[in-house]
Design an enzyme around this catalytic site. Structure first.
Site, mmCIF file in Angstrom:
data_model
loop_
_atom_site.group_PDB
_atom_site.id
_atom_site.type_symbol
_atom_site.label_atom_id
_atom_site.label_comp_id
_atom_site.label_asym_id
_atom_site.label_seq_id
_atom_site.Cartn_x
_atom_site.Cartn_y
_atom_site.Cartn_z
ATOM 1 N N ARG A 94 -8.991 18.836 4.411
ATOM 2 C CA ARG A 94 -8.491 17.479 4.727
ATOM 3 C C ARG A 94 -7.051 17.283 4.243
ATOM 4 N NH1 ARG A 94 -12.679 14.289 1.248
ATOM 5 N NH2 ARG A 94 -12.106 16.049 -0.095
ATOM 6 N N GLU A 126 -4.891 13.764 -9.558
ATOM 7 C CA GLU A 126 -4.684 12.623 -10.442
ATOM 8 C C GLU A 126 -3.192 12.602 -10.790
ATOM 9 O OE1 GLU A 126 -7.242 12.984 -13.826
ATOM 10 O OE2 GLU A 126 -9.084 12.641 -12.676
ATOM 11 N N ASP A 180 5.906 0.362 -12.438
ATOM 12 C CA ASP A 180 6.023 1.458 -11.473
ATOM 13 C C ASP A 180 7.199 1.158 -10.558
ATOM 14 O OD1 ASP A 180 2.482 2.271 -10.855
ATOM 15 O OD2 ASP A 180 3.915 2.991 -12.357
ATOM 16 N N HIS A 225 21.429 6.778 -15.655
ATOM 17 C CA HIS A 225 21.103 5.441 -16.149
ATOM 18 C C HIS A 225 20.143 5.485 -17.329
ATOM 19 C CE1 HIS A 225 21.684 4.203 -11.654
ATOM 20 N NE2 HIS A 225 22.837 4.509 -12.230
ATOM 21 N N LYS A 275 10.329 7.497 -18.979
ATOM 22 C CA LYS A 275 10.038 7.566 -17.541
ATOM 23 C C LYS A 275 9.229 8.807 -17.227
ATOM 24 C CE LYS A 275 14.486 5.362 -16.803
ATOM 25 N NZ LYS A 275 15.923 5.599 -16.571
ATOM 26 N N TYR A 312 8.272 6.479 -10.077
ATOM 27 C CA TYR A 312 8.224 6.696 -11.516
ATOM 28 C C TYR A 312 7.647 5.499 -12.259
ATOM 29 C CZ TYR A 312 12.986 4.636 -11.160
ATOM 30 O OH TYR A 312 14.094 3.861 -10.873
ATOM 31 N N ASP A 371 27.672 3.255 -10.156
ATOM 32 C CA ASP A 371 27.745 4.652 -10.605
ATOM 33 C C ASP A 371 29.145 5.220 -10.422
ATOM 34 O OD1 ASP A 371 24.336 5.439 -9.555
ATOM 35 O OD2 ASP A 371 25.143 4.360 -11.295
HETATM 36 C C1 LIG Z 1 15.984 -0.163 -11.852
HETATM 37 C C2 LIG Z 1 15.629 -1.509 -11.260
HETATM 38 C C3 LIG Z 1 16.428 -2.121 -10.316
HETATM 39 N N1 LIG Z 1 16.080 -3.342 -9.808
HETATM 40 C C4 LIG Z 1 16.932 -3.938 -8.789
HETATM 41 C C5 LIG Z 1 18.368 -4.152 -9.238
HETATM 42 C C6 LIG Z 1 19.165 -3.932 -7.981
HETATM 43 O O1 LIG Z 1 19.274 -5.158 -7.253
HETATM 44 C C7 LIG Z 1 18.328 -2.953 -7.152
HETATM 45 C C8 LIG Z 1 18.838 -1.536 -7.198
HETATM 46 O O2 LIG Z 1 19.034 -1.211 -8.558
HETATM 47 P P1 LIG Z 1 19.850 0.080 -8.952
HETATM 48 O O3 LIG Z 1 21.036 0.252 -8.039
HETATM 49 O O4 LIG Z 1 20.099 0.020 -10.430
HETATM 50 O O5 LIG Z 1 18.789 1.223 -8.609
HETATM 51 P P2 LIG Z 1 18.924 2.763 -9.033
HETATM 52 O O6 LIG Z 1 20.344 3.237 -8.869
HETATM 53 O O7 LIG Z 1 17.842 3.476 -8.327
HETATM 54 O O8 LIG Z 1 18.606 2.736 -10.585
HETATM 55 C C9 LIG Z 1 17.634 3.586 -11.154
HETATM 56 O O9 LIG Z 1 18.186 4.872 -11.103
HETATM 57 C C10 LIG Z 1 17.857 5.803 -12.108
HETATM 58 C C11 LIG Z 1 17.417 7.070 -11.402
HETATM 59 C C12 LIG Z 1 16.906 5.408 -13.138
HETATM 60 O O10 LIG Z 1 16.354 6.253 -13.844
HETATM 61 C C13 LIG Z 1 16.661 3.979 -13.402
HETATM 62 O O11 LIG Z 1 15.266 3.727 -13.321
HETATM 63 C C14 LIG Z 1 17.351 3.034 -12.524
HETATM 64 O O12 LIG Z 1 18.573 2.695 -13.160
HETATM 65 O O13 LIG Z 1 17.006 -3.006 -7.710
HETATM 66 C C15 LIG Z 1 14.930 -4.011 -10.198
HETATM 67 O O14 LIG Z 1 14.625 -5.139 -9.726
HETATM 68 N N2 LIG Z 1 14.128 -3.419 -11.138
HETATM 69 C C16 LIG Z 1 14.423 -2.195 -11.693
HETATM 70 O O15 LIG Z 1 13.638 -1.686 -12.545
#
Ligand SMILES: Cc1cn([C@H]2C[C@H](O)[C@@H](COP(=O)(O)OP(=O)(O)O[C@H]3O[C@H](C)C(=O)[C@H](O)[C@H]3O)O2)c(=O)[nH]c1=O
Length: 183
Positions: free
Chosen positions: A23, A28, A48, A62, A72, A132, A170
């Site tokens: 299938r 887990e 999550d 980050h 994480k 994650y 970034d």
């Molecule tokens: C991380 C996060 C973001 N947001 C909102 C804030 C922004 O409006 C939008 C995108 O956020 P950001 O550009 O920071 O997303 P990533 O660049 O994927 O950030 C992540 O990237 C690297 C790989 C990481 O390990 C962190 O978990 C996290 O910083 O989601 C949320 O509402 N909750 C959250 O936990």
């Protein structure tokens, strides 16, 4: 579950047992008892996350500082990424060191990145879904960023033949020496 240690002792690669049959497969993806035994102490996840990115997208590096530092448990459920953790714990003998691992839907591999590390990944497949669990809630006021290409860290990212696609945050990230620090 198979546990693989990395050059930074607290960062672990985890290979869950996968049960394949005609299938498809079952595994887990997280079992609290098995995970805590692998890590050696109790870890409580409270959030999550799921992001989807195109090839060449690089998210990172980050982290969140105390009082909301995040551990994480990361995995890739579609496609493949090169995932990186950088030790930002000043008291650590591996401060400023990095480890990288390929995570993919095919390998089912996961990586445990404890609090105190910067984290990022670059997508090596056409698209990737990245899921994650985190040990603390999102706290943007505690967020820190470090340049993905800081020569002082010296991450050898895979050569995708294209410049990485970065968020404005970034692009503007500081080098480690100028970044918000732990302890
Ligand atoms: C991380 C996060 C973001 N947001 C909102 C804030 C922004 O409006 C939008 C995108 O956020 P950001 O550009 O920071 O997303 P990533 O660049 O994927 O950030 C992540 O990237 C690297 C790989 C990481 O390990 C962190 O978990 C996290 O910083 O989601 C949320 O509402 N909750 C959250 O936990």
């Amino acid at each position: 579950m198979n546990v693989i240690r990395t050059a930074i002792p607290d960062v672990l690669i985890l290979e869950p047992k996968v049960f394949g049959d005609t299938r498809g497969f079952f595994m887990e993806s997280y079992n609290q008892k098995v995970f805590n035994e692998a890590v050696g102490h109790d870890v409580h996840f409270v959030q999550d996350n799921h992001s989807r990115s195109a090839k060449g997208v690089l998210r990172g590096l980050h982290y969140q500082l105390p009082p909301h530092a995040q551990g994480k448990l990361v995995r890739c459920t579609q496609g493949a990424v090169f995932d990186v953790a950088v030790d930002l714990r000043h008291s650590s003998p591996t401060f400023g060191r990095w480890v990288g691992v390929e995570l993919s839907a095919e390998s089912h591999r996961q990586c445990w990145i404890p609090p105190g590390f910067a984290h990022g990944f670059v997508v090596t497949s056409d698209s990737a879904d990245f899921l994650y669990k985190t040990t603390d809630l999102y706290a943007p006021e505690c967020e820190g960023v470090v340049r993905w290409d800081d020569l002082a860290i010296g991450i050898t990212w895979p050569d995708l033949g294209i410049a990485p696609l970065l968020s404005a945050k970034d692009v503007a990230a500081p080098v480690l020496a100028a970044a918000r620090h732990f302890d």
